[in-house]
Design an enzyme around this catalytic site. Structure first.
Site, short mmCIF file in Angstrom:
data_model
loop_
_atom_site.label_atom_id
_atom_site.label_comp_id
_atom_site.label_asym_id
_atom_site.label_seq_id
_atom_site.Cartn_x
_atom_site.Cartn_y
_atom_site.Cartn_z
N LYS A 53 -23.14 -109.95 -17.49
CA LYS A 53 -23.15 -110.86 -18.66
C LYS A 53 -24.29 -110.51 -19.59
CE LYS A 53 -25.31 -115.02 -18.27
NZ LYS A 53 -26.34 -115.28 -19.29
N ASN A 54 -25.49 -110.37 -19.02
CA ASN A 54 -26.67 -110.19 -19.89
C ASN A 54 -26.69 -108.81 -20.54
OD1 ASN A 54 -27.42 -112.77 -19.41
ND2 ASN A 54 -29.08 -112.29 -17.99
N CYS A 96 -34.52 -124.79 -23.65
CA CYS A 96 -33.43 -124.91 -22.68
C CYS A 96 -33.96 -125.70 -21.50
CB CYS A 96 -32.91 -123.54 -22.27
SG CYS A 96 -33.99 -122.69 -21.17
N ARG A 145 -38.89 -121.49 -24.43
CA ARG A 145 -38.25 -120.22 -24.78
C ARG A 145 -38.37 -119.86 -26.26
NH1 ARG A 145 -32.78 -119.29 -21.56
NH2 ARG A 145 -33.29 -117.13 -22.04
N ASP A 180 -34.08 -114.42 -12.54
CA ASP A 180 -32.70 -114.92 -12.43
C ASP A 180 -32.19 -114.97 -10.99
OD1 ASP A 180 -32.70 -115.21 -15.15
OD2 ASP A 180 -31.62 -113.36 -15.56
N ARG A 213 -20.78 -120.08 -16.88
CA ARG A 213 -21.37 -119.23 -17.92
C ARG A 213 -21.70 -117.85 -17.38
NH1 ARG A 213 -26.53 -121.25 -19.99
NH2 ARG A 213 -26.25 -119.31 -21.09
N1 EPU Z 1 -41.06 -115.09 -24.80
C1 EPU Z 1 -42.00 -115.36 -25.76
N2 EPU Z 1 -41.69 -115.06 -27.05
C2 EPU Z 1 -40.51 -114.50 -27.41
C3 EPU Z 1 -39.56 -114.21 -26.43
C4 EPU Z 1 -39.86 -114.52 -25.11
O1 EPU Z 1 -43.08 -115.86 -25.46
O2 EPU Z 1 -40.31 -114.25 -28.60
C5 EPU Z 1 -41.34 -115.41 -23.40
C6 EPU Z 1 -40.30 -116.34 -22.79
O3 EPU Z 1 -40.60 -117.70 -23.04
C7 EPU Z 1 -40.39 -115.98 -21.32
C8 EPU Z 1 -40.65 -114.48 -21.35
O4 EPU Z 1 -41.19 -114.22 -22.65
O5 EPU Z 1 -41.50 -116.61 -20.74
C9 EPU Z 1 -39.43 -113.61 -21.15
O6 EPU Z 1 -38.37 -114.03 -21.99
P1 EPU Z 1 -37.28 -113.03 -22.53
O7 EPU Z 1 -37.34 -112.98 -24.01
O8 EPU Z 1 -37.38 -111.74 -21.80
O9 EPU Z 1 -35.93 -113.77 -22.12
P2 EPU Z 1 -34.55 -113.65 -22.87
O10 EPU Z 1 -34.42 -112.30 -23.41
O11 EPU Z 1 -34.38 -114.80 -23.79
C10 EPU Z 1 -33.14 -112.74 -20.87
C11 EPU Z 1 -31.96 -113.21 -20.06
C12 EPU Z 1 -32.39 -114.35 -19.17
C13 EPU Z 1 -33.51 -113.86 -18.27
C14 EPU Z 1 -34.67 -113.33 -19.12
C15 EPU Z 1 -35.80 -112.75 -18.30
C16 EPU Z 1 -30.06 -112.76 -21.47
C17 EPU Z 1 -28.93 -113.28 -22.26
N3 EPU Z 1 -30.89 -113.64 -20.95
O12 EPU Z 1 -33.53 -113.86 -21.67
O13 EPU Z 1 -31.26 -114.66 -18.36
O14 EPU Z 1 -33.98 -114.91 -17.45
O15 EPU Z 1 -34.18 -112.31 -20.01
O16 EPU Z 1 -35.35 -111.71 -17.49
O17 EPU Z 1 -30.18 -111.57 -21.29
C18 EPU Z 1 -29.86 -116.01 -17.05
O18 EPU Z 1 -29.03 -115.10 -17.05
O19 EPU Z 1 -29.77 -117.00 -16.29
C19 EPU Z 1 -31.01 -115.94 -17.96
C20 EPU Z 1 -31.72 -117.01 -18.29
#
Ligand code: EPU
Length: 444
Positions: free
Chosen positions: A22-23, A116, A121, A315, A407
């Site tokens: 998915k991701n 969320c 986030r 995850d 999801r």
């Molecule tokens: N963060 C910041 N600023 C940003 C972006 C992120 O401070 O601009 C922080 C976040 O709050 C968090 C950390 O950095 O503490 C990592 O967040 P990241 O941006 O890597 O998360 P994401 O890209 O929004 C994806 C996955 C998540 C998974 C995370 C971490 C997808 C669609 N989502 O989210 O998947 O937990 O990477 O590996 O790819 C799930 O599948 O259940 C899920 C939540």
């Protein structure tokens, strides 16, 4: 709202195949915005998040043929630039259209995703990265408006934040930089396999990216990208979840399409706990292996700290918490990506788990069997941990709000039932899938 009714205590055995990730699929689909050519993706999983992404891309002027499996996409109206709140609020990953749309259409309007269930986030790093490439970013009526009338320009960007790199932030900035003028260096890029998969797709569309899989990406911008075909990598979180399902039921399960090579931190913890994940001879392709999962009768406690890849993935934190609840002794789990991602703790406790939380750390005092109960899912991975606990529990467990689970796992109950589990999907009181009706938890 659907719920699962699970008759626990059944040993799982048989063979299961892991679906496409998915991701990985979500940013891969968003890459269709980068080209006038046709993008064909294979092994896209059948999930509600994919349906939402399809809806969003259609609203952004992309013709999408196929809901899952093989999906073909092509831009038909490049003037549509508004990703609206009604879709973005259903799926935070909608933010990954921002970079591609800005790079190709030079303007994008994307509703700002909210928090969320496991924390705030933020997306500040996404926006900082795009600004560094020369975009002007404004926030109006809850929407991010990004413009770059003269196109984006390559630069050097540090993408690290307080919790390390950002996965979708890297996807956004990398996808934008491939069409920027000149060279972009992204330092502290996410190394997650889903980012590697996206880079591979972009390269097959004509992008020039070096350092794929490492923390420094060097991207030399090109004028345009063409058509491509790509097969999505298997879902490492689904693979890990099914391996835990085998372990908590003391089962013997063969898992095909197991992305072994990107799960080494997970395999390391399985090994320490006493869960054996063995490669099946002749099926050891690193990202598409077949493994046999069995476990020792007595599981051992362990220490888990979630980290960016190649560390232990956040995850799978909830699912491993369920697993170590069954290990004799104290385990320590520390969440370093989302310090509030513990929605499952109170619900597992309702099933008899002994978990003591202090901030981002939980001490799990394992060895007490789960007892069936009515519990509520609060997010995708928390739901998975409750289903796993239900499989291991004495009696019947009802997990409500299963829409979270849908999801990220394609018809999980059907897959687990094929391995001998007994899970019914209950919709407004009606049994729609699974085996024969059972007594409810309340009646046990
Ligand atoms: N963060 C910041 N600023 C940003 C972006 C992120 O401070 O601009 C922080 C976040 O709050 C968090 C950390 O950095 O503490 C990592 O967040 P990241 O941006 O890597 O998360 P994401 O890209 O929004 C994806 C996955 C998540 C998974 C995370 C971490 C997808 C669609 N989502 O989210 O998947 O937990 O990477 O590996 O790819 C799930 O599948 O259940 C899920 C939540």
């Amino acid at each position: 709202m659907d719920s699962f009714r699970i008759q626990g205590g059944r040993r799982l055995s048989g063979t299961i195949e892991v679906e496409g990730s998915k991701n990985a699929s979500l940013p891969l689909m968003a890459a269709a915005l980068l080209t006038d050519g046709e993008l064909t993706l294979h092994k896209v999983p059948c999930l509600s998040d994919i349906t939402n992404m399809t809806r969003l891309l259609r609203e952004l002027g992309i013709e999408v043929d196929g809901e899952c499996g093989t999906v073909k996409m092509r831009v038909v109206d490049p003037n549509r630039i508004h990703a609206q709140y009604d879709i973005v609020k259903t799926m935070r990953a909608s933010i990954c259209v921002l970079g591609p749309m800005l790079a190709r259409r030079r303007r994008a309007r994307v509703s700002m995703p909210g928090g969320c269930s496991f924390g705030e986030r933020p997306i500040d790093l996404h926006l900082r990265g795009l600004e560094a490439l020369g975009a002007k970013i404004e926030l109006t009526e809850g929407d991010i408006i990004a413009t770059a009338p003269n196109g984006l320009k390559g630069t050097t960007i540090f993408l690290g934040g307080p919790f390390g790199s950002t996965v979708l932030g890297t996807a956004n900035v990398m996808s934008a930089a491939v069409l920027a003028e000149g060279t972009t260096v992204i330092e502290c890029a996410a190394c997650e396999p889903e980012i590697v998969d996206l880079a591979r797709l972009l390269i097959s569309m004509g992008a020039r990216i070096e350092g794929v899989g490492g923390p420094r990406l060097v991207i030399r911008g090109v004028e345009s990208l063409g058509s491509a075909q790509h097969t999505v990598i298997p879902d490492r979180i689904v693979a890990g979840t099914y391996a835990v399902a085998a372990a908590v039921t003391n089962g013997d399960v063969t898992i095909r399409e197991f992305p072994y090579d990107c799960m080494l931190s997970v395999l390391d913890r399985f090994n320490e706990i006493g869960v054996h994940v063995e490669l099946v001879a002749g099926h050891d392709d690193p990202m598409h292996a077949t493994v046999r999962v069995t476990s020792e009768r007595t599981l051992r406690p362990t220490v888990i700290t979630t980290q960016p890849h190649p560390g232990f993935p956040t995850d799978l934190q909830a699912q491993f918490m369920t697993l170590v609840c069954l290990a004799g002794g104290n385990s320590i789990i520390t969440e370093k990506i989302y310090p509030e991602r513990f929605g499952h703790v109170a619900e597992l406790s309702r099933m008899g788990a002994k978990i003591y939380r202090q901030g981002p750390t939980c001490v799990v005092s394992g060895g007490t069997p789960f007892k069936g109960a009515q519990v509520m899912a609060s997010d995708l991975r928390a739901s998975a941990s409750l289903v796993l606990a239900g499989l291991a529990a004495e009696g019947v467990t009802e997990v409500s709000r299963i829409y979270h689970l849908d999801r990220g796992y394609t018809r999980m109950e059907e897959h687990l039932n094929m391995l001998g589990a007994r899970i019914e999907r209950v919709r407004e009181g009606a049994v729609v899938a699974g085996e024969a009706p059972m007594v409810t938890a309340a009646a046990v």
